[in-house]
Design a protein around this motif. Structure first.
Motif, short mmCIF file in Angstrom:
data_model
loop_
_atom_site.label_atom_id
_atom_site.label_comp_id
_atom_site.label_asym_id
_atom_site.label_seq_id
_atom_site.Cartn_x
_atom_site.Cartn_y
_atom_site.Cartn_z
N VAL A 241 -19.77 -22.48 -43.37
CA VAL A 241 -19.53 -21.37 -44.30
C VAL A 241 -20.20 -21.64 -45.63
O VAL A 241 -20.50 -22.79 -45.98
CB VAL A 241 -18.01 -21.15 -44.52
CG1 VAL A 241 -17.31 -20.85 -43.20
CG2 VAL A 241 -17.37 -22.38 -45.18
N ASP A 242 -20.40 -20.57 -46.40
CA ASP A 242 -20.85 -20.73 -47.77
C ASP A 242 -20.07 -19.87 -48.75
O ASP A 242 -20.24 -19.98 -49.96
CB ASP A 242 -22.35 -20.43 -47.90
CG ASP A 242 -22.70 -18.97 -47.59
OD1 ASP A 242 -21.85 -18.24 -47.03
OD2 ASP A 242 -23.83 -18.56 -47.91
N LYS A 243 -19.17 -19.01 -48.24
CA LYS A 243 -18.42 -18.10 -49.10
C LYS A 243 -16.93 -18.16 -48.80
O LYS A 243 -16.50 -18.48 -47.69
CB LYS A 243 -18.90 -16.65 -48.90
CG LYS A 243 -20.35 -16.40 -49.32
CD LYS A 243 -20.54 -16.52 -50.82
CE LYS A 243 -21.97 -16.14 -51.22
NZ LYS A 243 -22.18 -16.29 -52.68
N ALA B 235 -16.49 -11.93 -53.02
CA ALA B 235 -16.60 -13.28 -52.49
C ALA B 235 -17.11 -14.25 -53.55
O ALA B 235 -17.89 -13.89 -54.44
CB ALA B 235 -17.52 -13.29 -51.28
N ILE B 236 -16.66 -15.50 -53.43
CA ILE B 236 -17.10 -16.57 -54.31
C ILE B 236 -17.64 -17.72 -53.46
O ILE B 236 -17.50 -17.71 -52.23
CB ILE B 236 -15.96 -17.07 -55.22
CG1 ILE B 236 -14.80 -17.64 -54.37
CG2 ILE B 236 -15.45 -15.94 -56.11
CD1 ILE B 236 -13.67 -18.24 -55.18
N ALA C 177 -17.86 -20.98 -51.43
CA ALA C 177 -16.84 -21.74 -50.71
C ALA C 177 -16.55 -23.07 -51.40
O ALA C 177 -15.40 -23.53 -51.43
CB ALA C 177 -17.29 -21.97 -49.27
N ASP C 178 -17.56 -23.69 -51.99
CA ASP C 178 -17.38 -24.97 -52.67
C ASP C 178 -16.47 -24.85 -53.89
O ASP C 178 -15.90 -25.86 -54.33
CB ASP C 178 -18.73 -25.55 -53.09
CG ASP C 178 -19.40 -26.31 -51.95
OD1 ASP C 178 -18.74 -26.53 -50.92
OD2 ASP C 178 -20.58 -26.68 -52.10
N ASP C 179 -16.35 -23.64 -54.44
CA ASP C 179 -15.45 -23.46 -55.58
C ASP C 179 -13.99 -23.61 -55.16
O ASP C 179 -13.13 -23.92 -56.00
CB ASP C 179 -15.65 -22.08 -56.21
CG ASP C 179 -16.98 -21.97 -56.96
OD1 ASP C 179 -17.64 -23.02 -57.14
OD2 ASP C 179 -17.37 -20.84 -57.32
N VAL C 180 -13.71 -23.40 -53.89
CA VAL C 180 -12.35 -23.52 -53.38
C VAL C 180 -12.13 -24.88 -52.74
O VAL C 180 -11.11 -25.53 -52.96
CB VAL C 180 -12.07 -22.39 -52.35
CG1 VAL C 180 -10.71 -22.58 -51.69
CG2 VAL C 180 -12.17 -21.03 -53.01
N LEU C 181 -13.12 -25.32 -51.93
CA LEU C 181 -13.00 -26.59 -51.22
C LEU C 181 -14.34 -27.31 -51.33
O LEU C 181 -15.22 -27.11 -50.50
CB LEU C 181 -12.62 -26.36 -49.76
CG LEU C 181 -12.32 -27.60 -48.92
CD1 LEU C 181 -11.14 -28.38 -49.52
CD2 LEU C 181 -12.01 -27.21 -47.47
N PHE D 232 -16.30 -17.65 -44.90
CA PHE D 232 -17.30 -17.06 -44.01
C PHE D 232 -18.69 -17.49 -44.43
O PHE D 232 -18.89 -18.07 -45.51
CB PHE D 232 -17.19 -15.53 -43.98
CG PHE D 232 -17.55 -14.83 -45.28
CD1 PHE D 232 -18.79 -14.24 -45.45
CD2 PHE D 232 -16.64 -14.74 -46.32
CE1 PHE D 232 -19.13 -13.59 -46.62
CE2 PHE D 232 -16.95 -14.09 -47.51
CZ PHE D 232 -18.21 -13.51 -47.65
N ASP D 233 -19.66 -17.24 -43.55
CA ASP D 233 -21.07 -17.56 -43.78
C ASP D 233 -21.80 -16.26 -44.07
O ASP D 233 -21.93 -15.41 -43.20
CB ASP D 233 -21.64 -18.26 -42.55
CG ASP D 233 -23.12 -18.62 -42.71
OD1 ASP D 233 -23.73 -18.25 -43.74
OD2 ASP D 233 -23.67 -19.26 -41.81
N SER D 234 -22.28 -16.10 -45.29
CA SER D 234 -22.89 -14.83 -45.70
C SER D 234 -24.20 -14.55 -44.98
O SER D 234 -24.65 -13.41 -44.93
CB SER D 234 -23.12 -14.82 -47.21
OG SER D 234 -24.00 -15.87 -47.58
N GLY D 235 -24.83 -15.56 -44.40
CA GLY D 235 -26.12 -15.35 -43.73
C GLY D 235 -26.03 -15.31 -42.22
O GLY D 235 -27.05 -15.22 -41.53
N ALA D 236 -24.81 -15.33 -41.67
CA ALA D 236 -24.65 -15.42 -40.22
C ALA D 236 -25.21 -14.21 -39.50
O ALA D 236 -25.84 -14.33 -38.44
CB ALA D 236 -23.18 -15.62 -39.86
#
Length: 315
Positions: free
Chosen positions: A179-181, A196-197, A199-203, A222-226
């Motif tokens: 994931v990235d988001k 969406a923000i 993902a690293d900002d949360v974990l 989720f993964d924004s580029g999937a």
């Protein structure tokens, strides 16, 4: 054991090589999964219902629907509220019912159930799942959904396993998600709130190896580029300090992961285990029946097959 509810439904044991699984007919999913005698899922005793939705299949929607109300095909539908403390309809209809056992072999079992038209849900659906274990690839599921209605039907699927890194304590583990988001959820009703923000900002480090010590989660990633990359198998890993653990995979239809920490410090530990972590692949995010995001639409008579599973990372 105080938070476990006794029930007399069946459990079917299957095995192959070093893998052994126990499949519960209540909720249609695994009660336990072991590799060489070590757990890949947080289990619960036979004779009891799955605590905290452990291992259950979530359909025809995963997660929550705000107020139980959604619009589809121009019509307003009002579902029964199954999470009254938050005024939501949660996890669909099949996680809390006993599925019928079909074909069974030493390494596989098939279960089925039917969703009849009911208040807020005018569609009929047939669901069947075959759970199999393989000496190399571990546990896998093939879920077939058929729209047995004369009208198009909205649909979402989720699975609610609590992963275990061969018994390592959750606080000693790392989690990797593809994931990235992060989809922000407001804290009162756990419904989407805002854009969406990262993902690293949360974990921090979630795309590679995020330490879980002291971390509590009830978040959607989720993964924004999937979508641009097409149907690609999604893989998540929960690894212990020795680099061994569990790998969860799901086919490309599963674009979202809800990650939830059952934590005794928050008065909701996993019975018999204390702290446990659910990594839930979903084909759509929370409140998808209202937003339409990621929602599958099945034509009359259409059959859709989805796949997912867990194997060991043993070295």
């Amino acid at each position: 054991m105080d938070s476990l509810i006794a029930h007399d439904h069946k459990f079917v044991d299957i095995s192959a090589g070093d893998y052994a699984a126990s499949i519960s007919t209540f909720g249609g999913g695994p009660r336990s999964l072991e590799y060489a005698g070590a757990p890949l899922l947080s289990d619960y005793p036979k004779g009891f219902n799955p605590p905290l939705s452990a291992g259950t299949i979530l359909a025809p929607w995963p997660n929550r629907v705000a107020d139980g109300v959604f619009i589809f095909g121009g019509d307003v539908h009002r579902l029964d509220i199954s999470e009254p403390s938050r005024a939501n309809a949660i996890h669909g209809f099949v996680a809390g019912r006993v599925w019928e056992v079909g074909q069974n072999s030493p390494s596989s079992v098939s279960l089925s159930t039917h969703v009849a038209p009911q208040p807020g849900w005018p569609w009929a659906l047939d669901l069947a799942v075959t759970w199999s274990v393989d000496a190399e690839s571990g546990l896998s599921a093939e879920v077939a959904i058929t729209n047995d209605s004369e009208a198009a039907c909205p649909f979402g699927l989720g699975w609610h396993p609590y992963l275990s890194a061969l018994g390592a304590a959750v606080d000693d583990c790392t989690l990797r998600l593809p994931v990235d988001k992060n989809l922000p959820l407001e804290p009162v009703r756990n419904l989407p709130a805002g854009t969406a923000i990262a993902a690293d900002d949360v974990l921090p480090g979630v795309g590679s190896a995020a330490p879980l010590a002291g971390v509590w989660l009830d978040h959607c990633f989720f993964d924004s580029g999937a979508r641009e990359r097409g149907q690609v198998r999604r893989q998540a890993e929960l690894l212990g300090p020795d680099g061994r653990g569990a790998l969860l995979w799901a086919d490309g239809s599963f674009g979202w992961f809800q990650v939830y920490t059952a934590d005794p410090a928050r008065r909701e530990g996993f019975p018999g285990h204390g702290k446990a972590i659910a990594v839930e692949p979903m084909t759509c995010p929370p409140d998808a029946l209202r937003s339409g995001t990621g929602l599958l639409v099945l034509s009359p008579g259409e059959r859709k097959v989805l796949q997912m599973g867990v194997r060991a990372v043993a070295g």
